[in-house]
Design an enzyme around this catalytic site. Structure first.
Site, PDB file in Angstrom:
ATOM      1  N   LYS A 109      76.790  48.419  39.447  1.00  0.00           N
ATOM      2  CA  LYS A 109      76.325  49.445  40.117  1.00  0.00           C
ATOM      3  C   LYS A 109      77.016  49.628  41.469  1.00  0.00           C
ATOM      4  O   LYS A 109      77.602  48.773  42.046  1.00  0.00           O
ATOM      5  CB  LYS A 109      74.777  49.134  40.468  1.00  0.00           C
TER       6      LYS A 109
HETATM    7  P1  NAD Z   1      68.005  62.522  43.082  1.00  0.00           P
HETATM    8  O1  NAD Z   1      68.729  62.282  44.238  1.00  0.00           O
HETATM    9  O2  NAD Z   1      68.323  63.617  42.227  1.00  0.00           O
HETATM   10  O3  NAD Z   1      66.620  62.667  43.248  1.00  0.00           O
HETATM   11  C1  NAD Z   1      65.640  61.974  44.093  1.00  0.00           C
HETATM   12  C2  NAD Z   1      64.389  62.673  44.395  1.00  0.00           C
HETATM   13  O4  NAD Z   1      63.419  61.679  45.158  1.00  0.00           O
HETATM   14  C3  NAD Z   1      65.037  63.909  45.566  1.00  0.00           C
HETATM   15  O5  NAD Z   1      64.463  65.009  45.067  1.00  0.00           O
HETATM   16  C4  NAD Z   1      64.404  63.281  46.748  1.00  0.00           C
HETATM   17  O6  NAD Z   1      64.087  64.339  47.657  1.00  0.00           O
HETATM   18  C5  NAD Z   1      63.224  62.534  46.299  1.00  0.00           C
HETATM   19  N1  NAD Z   1      62.830  61.496  47.103  1.00  0.00           N
HETATM   20  C6  NAD Z   1      63.340  60.458  47.819  1.00  0.00           C
HETATM   21  N2  NAD Z   1      62.856  59.677  48.561  1.00  0.00           N
HETATM   22  C7  NAD Z   1      61.462  60.172  48.509  1.00  0.00           C
HETATM   23  C8  NAD Z   1      60.110  59.576  48.939  1.00  0.00           C
HETATM   24  N3  NAD Z   1      60.039  58.582  50.053  1.00  0.00           N
HETATM   25  N4  NAD Z   1      59.036  60.377  48.536  1.00  0.00           N
HETATM   26  C9  NAD Z   1      59.098  61.246  47.460  1.00  0.00           C
HETATM   27  N5  NAD Z   1      60.196  61.707  47.033  1.00  0.00           N
HETATM   28  C10 NAD Z   1      61.234  61.431  47.504  1.00  0.00           C
HETATM   29  O7  NAD Z   1      67.979  60.943  42.336  1.00  0.00           O
HETATM   30  P2  NAD Z   1      67.802  60.860  40.550  1.00  0.00           P
HETATM   31  O8  NAD Z   1      69.233  60.700  40.032  1.00  0.00           O
HETATM   32  O9  NAD Z   1      66.789  61.695  40.075  1.00  0.00           O
HETATM   33  O10 NAD Z   1      67.189  59.317  40.651  1.00  0.00           O
HETATM   34  C11 NAD Z   1      66.121  59.025  40.857  1.00  0.00           C
HETATM   35  C12 NAD Z   1      65.667  57.472  40.514  1.00  0.00           C
HETATM   36  O11 NAD Z   1      66.036  57.453  39.189  1.00  0.00           O
HETATM   37  C13 NAD Z   1      66.366  56.550  41.107  1.00  0.00           C
HETATM   38  O12 NAD Z   1      65.706  55.383  40.903  1.00  0.00           O
HETATM   39  C14 NAD Z   1      67.602  56.172  40.046  1.00  0.00           C
HETATM   40  O13 NAD Z   1      68.153  54.797  40.452  1.00  0.00           O
HETATM   41  C15 NAD Z   1      66.891  56.365  38.783  1.00  0.00           C
HETATM   42  N6  NAD Z   1      67.975  56.658  37.774  1.00  0.00           N
HETATM   43  C16 NAD Z   1      68.719  57.880  37.742  1.00  0.00           C
HETATM   44  C17 NAD Z   1      69.547  57.926  36.628  1.00  0.00           C
HETATM   45  C18 NAD Z   1      70.286  59.265  36.358  1.00  0.00           C
HETATM   46  O14 NAD Z   1      70.846  59.706  35.428  1.00  0.00           O
HETATM   47  N7  NAD Z   1      70.236  60.203  37.625  1.00  0.00           N
HETATM   48  C19 NAD Z   1      69.590  57.193  35.664  1.00  0.00           C
HETATM   49  C20 NAD Z   1      68.662  56.078  35.551  1.00  0.00           C
HETATM   50  C21 NAD Z   1      67.684  55.818  36.676  1.00  0.00           C
END
Ligand code: NAD
Length: 472
Positions: A109
């Protein structure tokens, strides 16, 4: 109100505690368990980029948890909260997740301490290219050793810059574009990668609803139709999960909790409209499809059937877990439930579908993209028309015997599989078979009790077998 005793653990300690709980049910030697648990290496990089007339120093990390399989795989996060403990916890989860869904990777990561909103596109590109250069000189981005992907704060755009920078540094490497996944399709990405993690959350929930015993445990009847869902975070993962569950499965998204505020609508929020509203930069207050209120981290505790935390880690902790009213939590984000909260929720009888399984859609489709890149051919390219011709022959032969088909059925049956069809089918298959492996472990070892412990158990057993087979 009773509270879990002791202090809240940090993210990495939480993951370790959950790991140790599952490990205690195996008969693997403690020394090997220790080897599997520890993080192999974490590299910290500090680099300067001249922007707006002065030098800015940035701090980034790339952590390699386990190299029992290579390349190692894991996203790169852009956030001011990035730190070594977080990156190590996320890298560990990547190792276990990959083992659980049977993709041949070790876990890694990365993160950059940066608020992407503080910089314009051109500046972000320069920062990303410099970060890539620092990683590339140490083989921490490499098609056969270490393959990043998007995570919080990064997406296709950043992956395109990283790939391009790596390719410039390695212009004789025919596999150079396989150095990152989550690229735009026209730059070697794969159809269905952007939606993959949210799509995987949908497939995981569909699989849950196929198991009557699990439904009964969680107190559900029927299927996803009409189930009330609260989503935290409408980013890549949350948006796709909420969109598919509401548009395709008939679930009702009754609340979305975002950084800028909370939107509530008991009749169900139109997710596409809300997402486009947020993307347009309009004030959340002006959204007309629900009641909008101030940001509230406790909005996830309101009454609902299913809670989907899809933003960040540690949002359900020892001080609010007692208040959670959902019957089922599906961890779309990594680590949204702390180890202390996990215990409180288990005692309360809340069913948890753990992150390691629930959000594995991203790494699964990244694997398909990487295979496509090193194979240098789009999936389905050779067989699609051949498959169509054979299916057409069959339909015509049956029609000649006066068997009638609707136009829709004929078209759907004849159409050969596109890359997107194949990716979705491969993802669905992965989510179903991982669910079945978790259930299998629980049936054989009822003392594991819950899905998280069973998922860890499956992953640990798989990695241990790998090491034992090579004499470690
Ligand atoms: P992203 O940046 O696209 O979206 C995150 C969203 O959460 C944003 O809209 C942000 O405004 C919102 N956010 C942040 N802090 C917040 C809070 N305190 N309260 C409410 N909303 C809040 O990120 P993502 O890629 O969707 O990732 C989200 C989660 O999923 C992370 O934990 C990431 O590790 C996990 N994840 C992502 C992927 C991927 O393919 N993108 C894969 C596996 C796991």
């Amino acid at each position: 109100m009773s509270q879990a005793s002791g202090k809240e653990l940090n993210f990495r300690q939480s993951v370790d505690l959950m790991f140790n709980r599952a490990a205690s049910f195996t008969d693997i030697s403690p020394k090997l368990i220790e080897k599997i648990r520890v993080c192999n290496a974490t590299y910290t990089v500090r680099f300067g980029v001249k922007l707006r007339g002065e030098v800015h120093t940035f701090t980034g990390y790339r952590s390699v948890h386990s190299e029992h399989k290579e390349p190692v795989k894991g996203g790169i996060r852009y956030s001011l909260d990035v730190n070594q403990d977080e990156v190590e916890a996320l890298a560990a989860l990547m190792t276990y997740k990959s083992a659980l869904v049977e993709v041949p990777y070790g876990g890694s990561k990365g993160g950059l301490c940066i608020n992407p909103k503080d910089w314009n596109e051109e500046e972000l590109e320069r920062i990303t290219r410099r970060f890539t250069f620092e990683l590339a000189r140490r083989d921490l981005i490499h098609p056969s050793l270490n393959v990043p992907a998007p995570d919080m704060g990064t997406g296709e755009r950043e992956m395109a810059w990283m790939m391009d920078e790596y390719r410039r540094l390695n212009n004789t490497n025919i596999d150079a574009i396989a150095c990152v996944t989550g690229k735009p399709v026209h730059l070697g990405g794969i159809e269905g990668r952007v939606e993959a993690t949210g799509r995987g959350v949908q497939y995981a929930l569909q699989e849950f609803f196929r198991h009557d015993d699990d439904k009964k445990k969680a107190g559900f009847r029927g299927n996803l139709e009409g189930k009330k869902i609260i989503v935290q975070g409408l980013g890549n993962v949350g948006y796709h999960a909420a969109k598919f569950l509401s548009e395709e499965d008939g679930a009702k998204i009754i609340a979305v909790s975002e950084r800028a505020g909370v939107v509530r609508n008991e009749k169900g929020i139109n997710i596409e409209k809300l997402y486009q509203h947020i993307r347009s930069g309009e004030d959340l207050d002006k959204f007309e499809g629900g009641k909008v209120s101030d940001p509230d981290p406790e909005a996830i505790c309101a009454a609902c059937d299913i809670l989907i935390p899809a933003a960040l880690e540690g949002v359900i902790h020892m001080n609010n877990a007692h208040n959670v009213k959902a019957k089922l939590i599906i961890e779309a984000a990594n680590g949204p439930v702390t180890a202390k909260a996990d215990k409180i929720l288990r005692d309360k009888g809340v069913f948890i579908i753990p992150d390691m399984y629930a959000n594995a859609g991203g790494v699964t489709v990244s694997y398909f993209e990487w295979v496509k890149n090193i194979g240098h051919i789009r999936f389905g390219r050779l067989q699609r028309r051949n498959q169509e011709a054979k299916q057409r022959l069959l339909i015509e032969a049956l029609q000649a015997k006066d068997i009638k088909f609707s136009k829709k059925f004929k078209q759907e049956y004849i159409d050969g599989a596109s890359e997107l069809d194949l990716v979705r089918a491969g993802l669905d298959d992965t989510m179903r078979s991982a669910y079945s492996n978790i259930k299998g472990a629980l049936e054989e070892n009822p003392e594991l009790e819950d899905m998280r412990t069973a998922a860890f158990y499956v992953a640990i057993s798989d990695i241990a077998l790998h090491y034992q087979s090579i004499g470690l």
